[in-house]
Design a protein around this motif. Structure first.
Motif, PDB file in Angstrom:
ATOM      1  N   ASP A 199      13.173  -7.886   9.026  1.00  0.00           N
ATOM      2  CA  ASP A 199      12.540  -8.367  10.258  1.00  0.00           C
ATOM      3  C   ASP A 199      13.264  -7.864  11.500  1.00  0.00           C
ATOM      4  OD1 ASP A 199      11.632 -11.674   8.961  1.00  0.00           O
ATOM      5  OD2 ASP A 199      10.631  -9.727   8.819  1.00  0.00           O
ATOM      6  N   SER A 200      14.570  -7.700  11.391  1.00  0.00           N
ATOM      7  CA  SER A 200      15.376  -7.307  12.552  1.00  0.00           C
ATOM      8  C   SER A 200      15.101  -5.879  13.020  1.00  0.00           C
ATOM      9  CB  SER A 200      16.861  -7.465  12.238  1.00  0.00           C
ATOM     10  OG  SER A 200      17.217  -6.663  11.125  1.00  0.00           O
ATOM     11  N   VAL A 201      14.488  -5.061  12.165  1.00  0.00           N
ATOM     12  CA  VAL A 201      14.252  -3.660  12.542  1.00  0.00           C
ATOM     13  C   VAL A 201      12.766  -3.318  12.571  1.00  0.00           C
ATOM     14  CG1 VAL A 201      16.464  -3.047  11.512  1.00  0.00           C
ATOM     15  CG2 VAL A 201      14.354  -2.655  10.205  1.00  0.00           C
ATOM     16  N   LYS A 202      11.929  -4.244  12.168  1.00  0.00           N
ATOM     17  CA  LYS A 202      10.498  -3.976  12.103  1.00  0.00           C
ATOM     18  C   LYS A 202       9.973  -3.586  13.473  1.00  0.00           C
ATOM     19  CE  LYS A 202       8.840  -6.578   8.929  1.00  0.00           C
ATOM     20  NZ  LYS A 202       8.302  -7.739   8.175  1.00  0.00           N
ATOM     21  N   GLY A 203       9.203  -2.504  13.503  1.00  0.00           N
ATOM     22  CA  GLY A 203       8.660  -2.014  14.765  1.00  0.00           C
ATOM     23  C   GLY A 203       9.579  -1.062  15.502  1.00  0.00           C
ATOM     24  N   ARG A 204      10.839  -0.978  15.072  1.00  0.00           N
ATOM     25  CA  ARG A 204      11.794  -0.057  15.733  1.00  0.00           C
ATOM     26  C   ARG A 204      12.236   1.071  14.793  1.00  0.00           C
ATOM     27  NH1 ARG A 204      16.703  -1.797  17.143  1.00  0.00           N
ATOM     28  NH2 ARG A 204      16.843  -3.405  15.523  1.00  0.00           N
ATOM     29  N   PHE A 205      12.355   0.769  13.520  1.00  0.00           N
ATOM     30  CA  PHE A 205      12.819   1.745  12.536  1.00  0.00           C
ATOM     31  C   PHE A 205      11.661   2.186  11.648  1.00  0.00           C
ATOM     32  CE2 PHE A 205      17.565   0.282  12.129  1.00  0.00           C
ATOM     33  CZ  PHE A 205      17.684   0.355  13.518  1.00  0.00           C
ATOM     34  N   THR A 206      11.714   3.442  11.204  1.00  0.00           N
ATOM     35  CA  THR A 206      10.705   3.975  10.293  1.00  0.00           C
ATOM     36  C   THR A 206      11.388   4.734   9.168  1.00  0.00           C
ATOM     37  OG1 THR A 206       9.123   4.217  12.109  1.00  0.00           O
ATOM     38  CG2 THR A 206       8.649   5.413  10.067  1.00  0.00           C
ATOM     39  N   ILE A 207      11.077   4.355   7.946  1.00  0.00           N
ATOM     40  CA  ILE A 207      11.588   5.060   6.790  1.00  0.00           C
ATOM     41  C   ILE A 207      10.522   6.029   6.291  1.00  0.00           C
ATOM     42  CG2 ILE A 207      10.848   3.271   5.144  1.00  0.00           C
ATOM     43  CD1 ILE A 207      13.385   3.924   3.513  1.00  0.00           C
ATOM     44  N   SER A 208      10.948   7.212   5.872  1.00  0.00           N
ATOM     45  CA  SER A 208      10.025   8.201   5.320  1.00  0.00           C
ATOM     46  C   SER A 208      10.780   9.039   4.301  1.00  0.00           C
ATOM     47  CB  SER A 208       9.443   9.086   6.428  1.00  0.00           C
ATOM     48  OG  SER A 208      10.468   9.799   7.100  1.00  0.00           O
TER      49      SER A 208
END
Length: 124
Positions: free
Chosen positions: A62-71
């Motif tokens: 939740d702390s990184v949702k919307g800011r971090f993207t894993i691919s």
């Protein structure tokens, strides 16, 4: 032998961006779920993001949702973590890990192989 090598860490200002990479070797990369975890000084290692073997499903803290993207790029045996809008509380050593059964697990115990980590420091 299996190796996971992280790169791309460093110093960033609050609000800035970094992209972490994790290059895997010695395993059939496309069959593994991959995850990113982090550990700040004096704290336990915590889940950040994970992606299934195909890249079709992801999970985020939740702390990184919307800011971090894993691919991931299965042709290059590499998983990435794009980090935007960085905050000082994102400061930690970031680790990538490989999960044998291909899932995007949130649990540390699901991961068989771990990298050495890369330091991310965010200044305010």
């Amino acid at each position: 032998q299996v190796q996971l090598v992280e790169s791309g860490g460093g110093l960033a200002q609050a609000g800035g961006s970094l992209r972490l990479s994790c290059a895997a070797s010695g395993l059939t990369f496309r069959t593994y779920g991959m995850g990113w975890f982090r550990q700040a000084p004096g704290k336990e290692r915590e889940f950040v993001a994970a992606i299934t073997w195909s890249g079709g499903s992801t999970n985020y803290a939740d702390s990184v949702k919307g800011r971090f993207t894993i691919s991931r790029d299965n042709d290059k045996n590499t998983v990435y973590l794009r980090m935007n809008s960085l905050k000082p509380e994102d400061t930690a050593v970031y680790y990538c890990a490989a999960a044998l059964w291909g899932s995007a697990s949130l649990s540390l115990s699901s991961y068989t192989y771990w990298g050495q980590g890369t330091q991310v420091t965010v200044s305010s």
